[in-house]
Design an enzyme around this catalytic site. Structure first.
Site, PDB file in Angstrom:
ATOM      1  N   ASP A 144     -10.470   3.717   4.125  1.00 21.84           N
ATOM      2  CA  ASP A 144     -10.905   2.398   3.939  1.00 21.84           C
ATOM      3  C   ASP A 144     -12.465   2.224   3.838  1.00 21.84           C
ATOM      4  O   ASP A 144     -13.196   1.198   3.796  1.00 21.84           O
ATOM      5  CB  ASP A 144     -10.464   1.255   5.133  1.00 21.84           C
ATOM      6  CG  ASP A 144      -9.391   0.516   4.691  1.00 21.84           C
ATOM      7  OD1 ASP A 144      -9.162   0.385   3.436  1.00 21.84           O
ATOM      8  OD2 ASP A 144      -8.754  -0.308   5.389  1.00 21.84           O
ATOM      9  N   LYS A 150       0.735  -1.098  -0.012  1.00 24.83           N
ATOM     10  CA  LYS A 150      -0.144   0.020   0.020  1.00 24.83           C
ATOM     11  C   LYS A 150       0.761   1.376  -0.006  1.00 24.83           C
ATOM     12  O   LYS A 150       0.526   2.098  -0.781  1.00 24.83           O
ATOM     13  CB  LYS A 150      -0.757  -0.036   1.243  1.00 24.83           C
ATOM     14  CG  LYS A 150      -2.208  -1.017   0.955  1.00 24.83           C
ATOM     15  CD  LYS A 150      -2.708  -1.130   2.325  1.00 24.83           C
ATOM     16  CE  LYS A 150      -3.838  -2.308   2.175  1.00 24.83           C
ATOM     17  NZ  LYS A 150      -4.732  -2.805   3.308  1.00 24.83           N
ATOM     18  N   GLN A 195      -4.202  -1.210   9.496  1.00 26.75           N
ATOM     19  CA  GLN A 195      -4.187  -2.495   8.990  1.00 26.75           C
ATOM     20  C   GLN A 195      -5.028  -3.401   9.880  1.00 26.75           C
ATOM     21  O   GLN A 195      -4.365  -3.785  10.984  1.00 26.75           O
ATOM     22  CB  GLN A 195      -2.985  -3.029   8.425  1.00 26.75           C
ATOM     23  CG  GLN A 195      -2.694  -4.389   7.732  1.00 26.75           C
ATOM     24  CD  GLN A 195      -3.218  -4.135   6.327  1.00 26.75           C
ATOM     25  OE1 GLN A 195      -3.208  -3.198   5.878  1.00 26.75           O
ATOM     26  NE2 GLN A 195      -3.967  -5.234   6.141  1.00 26.75           N
TER      27      GLN A 195
END
Ligand code: NAP
Length: 295
Positions: free
Chosen positions: A121, A54, A98
């Protein structure tokens, strides 16, 4: 009839190119780069790889990215402190923690602390609520990517019957909301659905987000349907290696579907590209400017 293959890798490349252009223009206009910070708690090897990818993805498209690594022993309040600092930092436009985090830390506590305007997200309750209410906000990357792929083959979805298999917060629920916004008649199927095959047969648009290798069979699919396979199931092979399978029995479905994504090379690359796109959207919203229309 053989289905059109929807090439997620190629489409994601085009999204990344648009993100690169937008990020470059943002920096020229505002004098600061767009910033993304990824937080990793613990040392799970798979998570470490995801975070590295990422951060590298973001750098490649001109987004200033970094990771913050906390040890597996970090307390919940230490993690929340890091998130609060990032919420306040004007150089950070997007924050991603994460998941999964170690068991002693509550995922909900992190999401309840994360500023929704930086939630790239799209996982906070406010992001989910904004989507369900039809208000502007950041949308979970995988369903957003799926919708872009669907619209690449069928721009207008009004009145179509859509079936989403799976009701997770990450994929199934936001996918159903997005299809509803596109005026589809949406059915959400899950593990308690009766006669799943019959439900799936009604779908003009099918999104499978289950986590069961090749569950959707050829004769479940309506002729001409658009089939999006979100599943990523690693299955051990007799040669000792493992292979990635989707939730759709690709070879069986290919002759029935109108269009279909592959695994790998379908939804996965779009998820990664949509994270970058969300970071640009977040940065533009924080600066009070409209994002480029073509993004
Ligand atoms: P999840 O949270 O485990 O949700 C799976 C959903 O499938 C649940 O709603 C479950 O129903 C439903 N389900 C399970 N067995 C079923 C059955 N036999 N019949 C009908 N429905 C069934 O998974 P997720 O996070 O949504 O992910 C789904 C899949 O997509 C996984 O393979 C994951 O690896 C993959 N994925 C891929 C990407 C990508 O970028 N390509 C991104 C995210 C996820 P219940 O709610 O009733 O339990």
């Amino acid at each position: 009839m053989t289905a059109q293959i929807i090439d997620g890798k190629e489409f994601a490349g085009a999204v990344r190119a648009r993100v690169f252009k937008a990020a470059t223009e943002f920096k020229q206009r505002h004098g600061v780069p767009i910033g993304l910070t990824v937080v990793l708690v613990g040392d799970d090897p798979a998570s470490e790889i995801y975070v590295r990818l990422k951060v590298a993805d973001a750098k490649e498209v001109g987004i200033e990215s970094r990771d913050i690594k906390l040890p597996a022993t970090a307390t919940q309040s230490e993690v929340l402190d890091v998130v609060r600092k990032l919420n306040q930092d004007p150089a950070v436009h997007g924050i991603l923690v994460q998941f999964p985090v170690p068991a002693h830390i509550r995922q909900e506590a992190i999401l309840d602390t994360l500023a929704p305007d930086k939630d790239v997200d799209g996982l906070t309750t406010l992001s989910a609520g904004r989507l369900a209410s039809g208000r502007p906000g950041l949308v979970s990357c995988t369903p957003q990517g799926c919708l872009m792929l669907i619209k690449s083959v069928r721009p207008k979805l009004d009145g179509l019957s859509a079936v989403v298999i799976g009701r997770s917060q990450l994929v199934g629920k936001p996918m159903a909301q997005l299809l509803l916004q596109e005026n589809c008649t949406v059915t959400i199927a899950h593990s308690k659905t009766r006669d799943l095959a019959a439900v799936v047969r009604t779908a003009d648009v099918l999104v499978a987000a289950v986590g069961r290798s090749e569950m959707v069979k050829g004769d479940w699919v309506k002729p001409g349907a658009i089939v999006i396979d979100v599943g990523m199931n690693r299955v051990d092979q007799p040669n000792g290696k493992s292979k990635l399978f989707g939730d759709v029995a690709y070879n069986e479905v290919l002759p029935h579907a109108g269009a279909i994504t592959k695994v790998p090379g379908g939804v996965g690359p779009m998820t990664r590209a949509c994270l970058l796109r969300n970071t640009v959207l977040a940065a533009c919203a924080q600066m009070g400017v409209s994002p480029p229309a073509e993004l």
